[in-house]
Motif scaffolding. Structure first.
Motif, short mmCIF file in Angstrom:
data_model
loop_
_atom_site.label_atom_id
_atom_site.label_comp_id
_atom_site.label_asym_id
_atom_site.label_seq_id
_atom_site.Cartn_x
_atom_site.Cartn_y
_atom_site.Cartn_z
N SER A 86 0.84 -1.20 0.00
CA SER A 86 0.00 0.00 0.00
C SER A 86 0.87 1.25 0.00
O SER A 86 2.10 1.18 0.14
N GLN A 87 0.23 2.40 -0.13
CA GLN A 87 0.98 3.65 -0.03
C GLN A 87 1.54 3.81 1.38
O GLN A 87 2.63 4.35 1.56
N GLU A 88 0.80 3.32 2.37
CA GLU A 88 1.31 3.35 3.74
C GLU A 88 2.54 2.46 3.88
O GLU A 88 3.49 2.78 4.59
N GLY A 89 2.50 1.32 3.17
CA GLY A 89 3.65 0.41 3.20
C GLY A 89 4.88 1.03 2.55
O GLY A 89 6.01 0.85 3.02
N ILE A 90 4.66 1.75 1.47
CA ILE A 90 5.78 2.45 0.81
C ILE A 90 6.37 3.49 1.74
O ILE A 90 7.59 3.62 1.88
N ALA A 91 5.51 4.25 2.41
CA ALA A 91 5.98 5.27 3.35
C ALA A 91 6.73 4.63 4.51
O ALA A 91 7.74 5.16 4.99
N PHE A 92 6.25 3.48 4.98
CA PHE A 92 6.90 2.76 6.08
C PHE A 92 8.32 2.36 5.67
O PHE A 92 9.28 2.59 6.42
N GLN A 96 11.95 3.71 7.30
CA GLN A 96 12.90 2.78 7.92
C GLN A 96 14.25 2.80 7.22
O GLN A 96 15.29 2.61 7.87
N LEU A 97 14.26 3.04 5.91
CA LEU A 97 15.49 2.93 5.13
C LEU A 97 16.07 4.28 4.74
O LEU A 97 17.07 4.34 4.01
N ASP A 98 15.42 5.36 5.19
CA ASP A 98 15.88 6.71 4.86
C ASP A 98 15.92 6.90 3.34
O ASP A 98 16.90 7.41 2.78
N LEU A 99 14.84 6.47 2.68
CA LEU A 99 14.69 6.66 1.24
C LEU A 99 13.48 7.55 0.99
O LEU A 99 12.67 7.78 1.88
N SER A 100 13.36 8.03 -0.23
CA SER A 100 12.16 8.77 -0.59
C SER A 100 11.06 7.79 -0.99
O SER A 100 11.34 6.64 -1.37
N ASP A 101 9.82 8.24 -0.91
CA ASP A 101 8.71 7.40 -1.36
C ASP A 101 8.88 7.02 -2.83
O ASP A 101 8.53 5.91 -3.24
N ALA A 102 9.42 7.93 -3.63
CA ALA A 102 9.61 7.67 -5.05
C ALA A 102 10.60 6.53 -5.27
O ALA A 102 10.41 5.69 -6.16
N GLU A 103 11.67 6.49 -4.48
CA GLU A 103 12.66 5.42 -4.62
C GLU A 103 12.04 4.07 -4.29
O GLU A 103 12.31 3.06 -4.97
N VAL A 104 11.22 4.02 -3.25
CA VAL A 104 10.57 2.76 -2.88
C VAL A 104 9.54 2.37 -3.93
O VAL A 104 9.45 1.19 -4.34
N SER A 105 8.78 3.33 -4.41
CA SER A 105 7.76 3.05 -5.43
C SER A 105 8.38 2.51 -6.70
O SER A 105 7.80 1.63 -7.37
N ALA A 106 9.54 3.02 -7.07
CA ALA A 106 10.20 2.57 -8.29
C ALA A 106 10.51 1.08 -8.23
O ALA A 106 10.40 0.37 -9.23
N VAL A 107 10.87 0.60 -7.06
CA VAL A 107 11.17 -0.83 -6.89
C VAL A 107 9.88 -1.64 -6.80
O VAL A 107 9.73 -2.69 -7.42
N ALA A 108 8.92 -1.13 -6.03
CA ALA A 108 7.67 -1.87 -5.82
C ALA A 108 6.89 -2.05 -7.11
O ALA A 108 6.16 -3.04 -7.27
#
Length: 284
Positions: A86-92, A96-108
């Motif tokens: 979820s978007q909440e999971g991406i923010a989580f 935790q990893l000191d990344l931007s939401d965009a960086e996590v979304s790119a992988v997800a």
């Protein structure tokens, strides 16, 4: 075609308007009033991940020399809680990893194992790549679409029969190569293999899942639900040895897979010995 609209001229002189007026062929439904929320607003998302999940996240991070390397298992951890990313999971993960939401979304959004919609209790993946498709994979997928659909409408790719997350609910997907061409056609349930399937056996399998049963996979560990499988993919298993073995042990090879090696042994075949060849010189 409509006449081109006037646009502000560049330069130091202020323009009368700061946008290009829409032409007659542009259908404007509505304009957001001043002060309304927009997609650019930074909203505070609900955090469904408790202290126990945060502890698991930190345990994952500790496995790696660089925290960002923990992102893949972290996304599986998120799915073990919510059944999707979820978007909440991406923010989580970002926190935790000191990344931007965009960086996590790119992988997800890159890997198909990370789902962007809530999954059912079970994820059924039907291989529709070339060999499986040719020997029945396409027919199996179509049969399951019709069987799991409702009101005459076939179930679509990554759609769920039943309420996502509830007992007996099934998310169906067509998958690319599942690396079991010697056992085609194959499908997976929560990434465990069911080999040499037919349209009838596939229907029997999903019906058993909907009844709450967990038929034994052809190979691999005993069947879990989707969230349980995701927790294992995140790297978490029971501490008790007997329970651990009961949940993860299972046959990983098949007669068909080993047939070539068996024939080679019986007939004394061996691969030719490769001579050492010097590597070409490269510029320093």
């Amino acid at each position: 075609m409509t006449e081109p609209t006037q646009t502000p001229e560049p330069g130091i002189h202020p323009a009368e308007q700061t946008h290009a007026a829409a032409g007659a062929d542009v259908d404007v439904k509505a304009v957001a009033p001043p002060g309304s929320e927009s997609i650019l607003d930074t909203a505070v998302l609900e955090n469904p991940f408790g202290a126990d999940i945060e502890a698991k996240a930190q345990e994952i991070i500790a496995r790696y020399p660089f925290s960002r390397s923990a992102l893949l298992p972290m996304l599986h951890l998120v799915q073990s809680v919510q059944g999707y990313v979820s978007q909440e999971g991406i923010a989580f993960c970002a926190r935790q990893l000191d990344l931007s939401d965009a960086e996590v979304s790119a992988v997800a959004t890159f890997y198909t194992m990370y789902k962007r919609k809530p999954c059912g209790e079970h994820l059924v993946s039907v291989c529709t790549n070339t060999l499986c498709a040719a020997v029945g994979g396409d027919a199996i997928y179509k049969r399951l679409q019709d069987h799991l659909g409702a009101d005459g409408t076939p179930l679509g790719h990554e759609e769920t029969a039943g309420e996502p997350g509830t007992p007996g609910s099934i998310t169906l997907e067509h998958a690319e190569c599942l690396a079991a061409c010697d056992l085609a056609p194959v499908l997976q349930v929560n990434y465990e293999y069911y080999d040499n399937q037919t349209t009838d056996s596939a229907v029997e399998l999903v019906d058993a899942l909907r009844r709450g049963e967990k038929p034994a996979p052809t190979r691999g560990a005993p069947l879990s639900d989707f969230k349980g499988a995701e927790l294992q993919l995140a790297g978490f298993f029971p501490e008790d040895e007997a329970t651990y073995r009961a949940e993860v042990d299972g046959p990983s090879q098949a007669v068909e897979t080993l047939r070539g090696a068996q024939l080679a042994q019986e007939r004394g075949w061996s691969a030719p010995v490769m001579k050492d060849v010097p590597l070409p010189e490269v510029q320093k």
